[in-house]
Write a protein that holds these residues in place. Structure first.
Motif, PDB file in Angstrom:
ATOM      1  N   ILE A 172       1.198  -1.149   0.136  1.00 19.38           N
ATOM      2  CA  ILE A 172       0.139   0.131  -0.047  1.00 19.38           C
ATOM      3  C   ILE A 172       0.681   1.246   0.113  1.00 19.38           C
ATOM      4  N   VAL A 173       0.542   1.730  -1.033  1.00 17.79           N
ATOM      5  CA  VAL A 173       1.960   3.146  -1.093  1.00 17.79           C
ATOM      6  C   VAL A 173       0.908   4.740  -1.691  1.00 17.79           C
ATOM      7  N   ASP A 174       1.235   4.726  -0.298  1.00 17.03           N
ATOM      8  CA  ASP A 174       0.671   6.558  -0.191  1.00 17.03           C
ATOM      9  C   ASP A 174       1.692   7.551  -0.934  1.00 17.03           C
ATOM     10  N   VAL A 175       0.712   8.256  -2.158  1.00 20.74           N
ATOM     11  CA  VAL A 175       1.272   8.718  -3.439  1.00 20.74           C
ATOM     12  C   VAL A 175       0.908  10.061  -3.329  1.00 20.74           C
ATOM     13  N   ASN A 176      -0.384  10.918  -1.935  1.00 19.28           N
ATOM     14  CA  ASN A 176      -0.969  11.857  -1.843  1.00 19.28           C
ATOM     15  C   ASN A 176       0.261  13.061  -1.810  1.00 19.28           C
ATOM     16  N   GLY A 177       0.150  13.879  -3.000  1.00 22.06           N
ATOM     17  CA  GLY A 177       0.910  15.437  -3.180  1.00 22.06           C
ATOM     18  C   GLY A 177       1.501  15.109  -3.732  1.00 22.06           C
ATOM     19  N   LEU A 178       2.161  13.263  -4.198  1.00 24.11           N
ATOM     20  CA  LEU A 178       3.674  13.106  -4.612  1.00 24.11           C
ATOM     21  C   LEU A 178       3.563  13.734  -6.480  1.00 24.11           C
ATOM     22  N   SER A 179       4.252  13.979  -7.169  1.00 20.04           N
ATOM     23  CA  SER A 179       4.666  14.205  -8.874  1.00 20.04           C
ATOM     24  C   SER A 179       4.534  13.007  -9.475  1.00 20.04           C
ATOM     25  N   ILE A 180       4.121  13.311 -10.560  1.00 17.32           N
ATOM     26  CA  ILE A 180       4.213  12.051 -11.384  1.00 17.32           C
ATOM     27  C   ILE A 180       4.739  11.324 -11.135  1.00 17.32           C
ATOM     28  N   ASP A 181       7.064  11.961 -11.236  1.00 20.64           N
ATOM     29  CA  ASP A 181       8.472  11.551 -11.264  1.00 20.64           C
ATOM     30  C   ASP A 181       8.060  10.813  -9.432  1.00 20.64           C
ATOM     31  N   GLU A 182       7.961  12.545  -8.611  1.00 20.09           N
ATOM     32  CA  GLU A 182       8.283  10.635  -7.505  1.00 20.09           C
ATOM     33  C   GLU A 182       7.591   9.937  -7.380  1.00 20.09           C
ATOM     34  N   THR A 183       6.109   9.683  -7.638  1.00 20.27           N
ATOM     35  CA  THR A 183       5.753   8.976  -7.603  1.00 20.27           C
ATOM     36  C   THR A 183       6.245   7.382  -8.394  1.00 20.27           C
ATOM     37  N   THR A 184       6.967   7.865  -9.129  1.00 21.40           N
ATOM     38  CA  THR A 184       7.349   6.946  -9.963  1.00 21.40           C
ATOM     39  C   THR A 184       8.347   6.284  -8.583  1.00 21.40           C
ATOM     40  N   LEU A 185       9.378   7.020  -8.723  1.00 20.35           N
ATOM     41  CA  LEU A 185      10.676   6.964  -7.898  1.00 20.35           C
ATOM     42  C   LEU A 185      10.251   5.818  -6.605  1.00 20.35           C
ATOM     43  N   LYS A 186       9.133   6.210  -6.776  1.00 19.94           N
ATOM     44  CA  LYS A 186       8.621   5.706  -4.585  1.00 19.94           C
ATOM     45  C   LYS A 186       8.551   4.597  -4.952  1.00 19.94           C
ATOM     46  N   LEU A 187       8.147   3.798  -6.280  1.00 27.89           N
ATOM     47  CA  LEU A 187       7.897   2.992  -6.994  1.00 27.89           C
ATOM     48  C   LEU A 187       8.246   1.711  -7.658  1.00 27.89           C
ATOM     49  N   TRP A 188       9.734   2.719  -7.525  1.00 26.76           N
ATOM     50  CA  TRP A 188      10.450   1.563  -8.457  1.00 26.76           C
ATOM     51  C   TRP A 188      11.766   0.916  -7.547  1.00 26.76           C
ATOM     52  N   SER A 189      11.833   2.372  -6.455  1.00 23.51           N
ATOM     53  CA  SER A 189      12.518   1.843  -5.545  1.00 23.51           C
ATOM     54  C   SER A 189      11.891   0.116  -4.501  1.00 23.51           C
ATOM     55  N   ILE A 190      10.328   0.250  -4.933  1.00 20.89           N
ATOM     56  CA  ILE A 190      10.063  -0.723  -4.118  1.00 20.89           C
ATOM     57  C   ILE A 190      10.280  -2.034  -4.949  1.00 20.89           C
ATOM     58  N   ILE A 191       9.889  -2.189  -6.278  1.00 18.51           N
ATOM     59  CA  ILE A 191      10.477  -2.877  -6.946  1.00 18.51           C
ATOM     60  C   ILE A 191      12.090  -3.409  -7.361  1.00 18.51           C
ATOM     61  N   GLU A 192      12.919  -2.521  -6.777  1.00 19.63           N
ATOM     62  CA  GLU A 192      14.042  -2.646  -6.618  1.00 19.63           C
ATOM     63  C   GLU A 192      14.576  -3.877  -5.676  1.00 19.63           C
ATOM     64  N   ALA A 193      13.902  -3.321  -4.764  1.00 22.52           N
ATOM     65  CA  ALA A 193      13.845  -3.229  -2.802  1.00 22.52           C
ATOM     66  C   ALA A 193      13.567  -4.959  -3.539  1.00 22.52           C
ATOM     67  N   ARG A 194      12.631  -5.491  -4.095  1.00 20.66           N
ATOM     68  CA  ARG A 194      12.075  -6.846  -4.195  1.00 20.66           C
ATOM     69  C   ARG A 194      13.249  -7.607  -5.012  1.00 20.66           C
ATOM     70  N   GLY A 195      13.694  -7.563  -5.960  1.00 19.74           N
ATOM     71  CA  GLY A 195      14.554  -7.788  -6.800  1.00 19.74           C
ATOM     72  C   GLY A 195      14.129  -7.930  -8.309  1.00 19.74           C
ATOM     73  N   LEU A 196      12.873  -7.244  -8.405  1.00 16.17           N
ATOM     74  CA  LEU A 196      11.734  -7.566  -9.246  1.00 16.17           C
ATOM     75  C   LEU A 196      12.530  -6.503 -10.924  1.00 16.17           C
ATOM     76  N   GLU A 197      13.433  -5.547 -10.206  1.00 14.95           N
ATOM     77  CA  GLU A 197      13.831  -4.690 -12.000  1.00 14.95           C
ATOM     78  C   GLU A 197      14.389  -5.644 -12.872  1.00 14.95           C
TER      79      GLU A 197
END
Ligand code: T5A
Ligand code: NA
Length: 198
Positions: A172-197
């Motif tokens: 569950i990812v809170d993206v309130n107030g985040l720009s499109i780029d900031e949101t991508t960064l947040k999602l990508w960091s989770i994808i990387e942390a899980r080794g799914l990149e």
């Protein structure tokens, strides 16, 4: 190696399609959006969503959304088995959450039934955005379910259906107030942390 299946869920206009497209490009993968309004069943769904005078029973609507996923299941399985990554914009959880929000006494097992057997995502994001922010998004209010009271119910139902405590594939990812780029960064960091990149 089997391709990864990454799903983005969220309320109406929460930025799912925007992020799904960006992630699909980054992962060099394919994008699937549900409802897919281009198929025969998708055309009926589109009419239901955009024409307030077109009435269907709740059960029919639920089964049509599921059937729409089954229209694409063979193609989806083929891509995954060939090693292609797939990013999905809405899926089974939307199906259950929206139907449950209409009638909270509905048997959840019945709601799950028609989707049993569809490929399961390796990772599911649920984007949360405040109702205030959603109300400012382009096109808000044009389609059937885009009303604040109903969306609040949908959110509650999503949180019930996404068993975040026991299912490790849910984020569950809170993206309130985040720009499109900031949101991508947040999602990508989770994808990387899980080794799914990769
Ligand atoms: N449904 C669906 C069911 O009832 N059962 C089911 O089984 C399924 C699959 C249509 C309806 O069907 C229901 C749910 C829905 O009510 P849909 O076509 O996915 O489903 O409808 P929406 O969720 O409304 O799809 P949208 O494309 O409109 O919304 P998105 O994808 O969440 O948002 P997006 O990316 O298009 O962005 C919306 C706007 O916000 C801007 C974008 O540029 C765009 O203008 N935006 C941002 N603005 C500021 N900051 C950001 N970070 C932004 N990100 C995007
Ligand atoms: Na919508």
């Amino acid at each position: 190696m089997r391709g990864r299946l990454i799903l983005i869920e969220g309320l109406d206009r929460s930025g799912k399609s925007t992020q799904a497209e960006i992630l699909a490009n980054r992962l060099n993968g394919q994008l699937f959006k549900f409802p897919d309004r281009s198929t025969p069943i998708g055309e009926i769904i589109n009419k239901f969503l955009t024409d307030p005078t077109f009435e269907l029973s709740d059960e029919s609507v639920h089964l049509l959304f599921s059937a729409n996923r089954w229209e694409k299941a063979a193609q989806l399985n083929k891509l995954l088995s060939e090693g292609t990554h797939v990013i999905m914009d809405r899926y089974v959880y939307s199906g259950i959450a929206y139907s449950l929000a209409k009638d909270k006494s509905r048997d959840v097992e019945w709601l799950y039934g028609p989707d049993v057997g569809l490929p399961k995502p390796d990772l599911t994001f649920f984007l949360t955005v405040s109702m205030e922010e959603l109300g400012t998004r382009k096109g808000w209010g044009e389609e059937r379910y885009e009303k604040e009271q109903f969306q609040l119910k949908v959110k509650e139902c999503f949180l019930k259906v996404l068993r975040v405590d026991t299912d490790p594939t849910i984020e569950i990812v809170d993206v309130n107030g985040l720009s499109i780029d900031e949101t991508t960064l947040k999602l990508w960091s989770i994808i990387e942390a899980r080794g799914l990149e990769g």
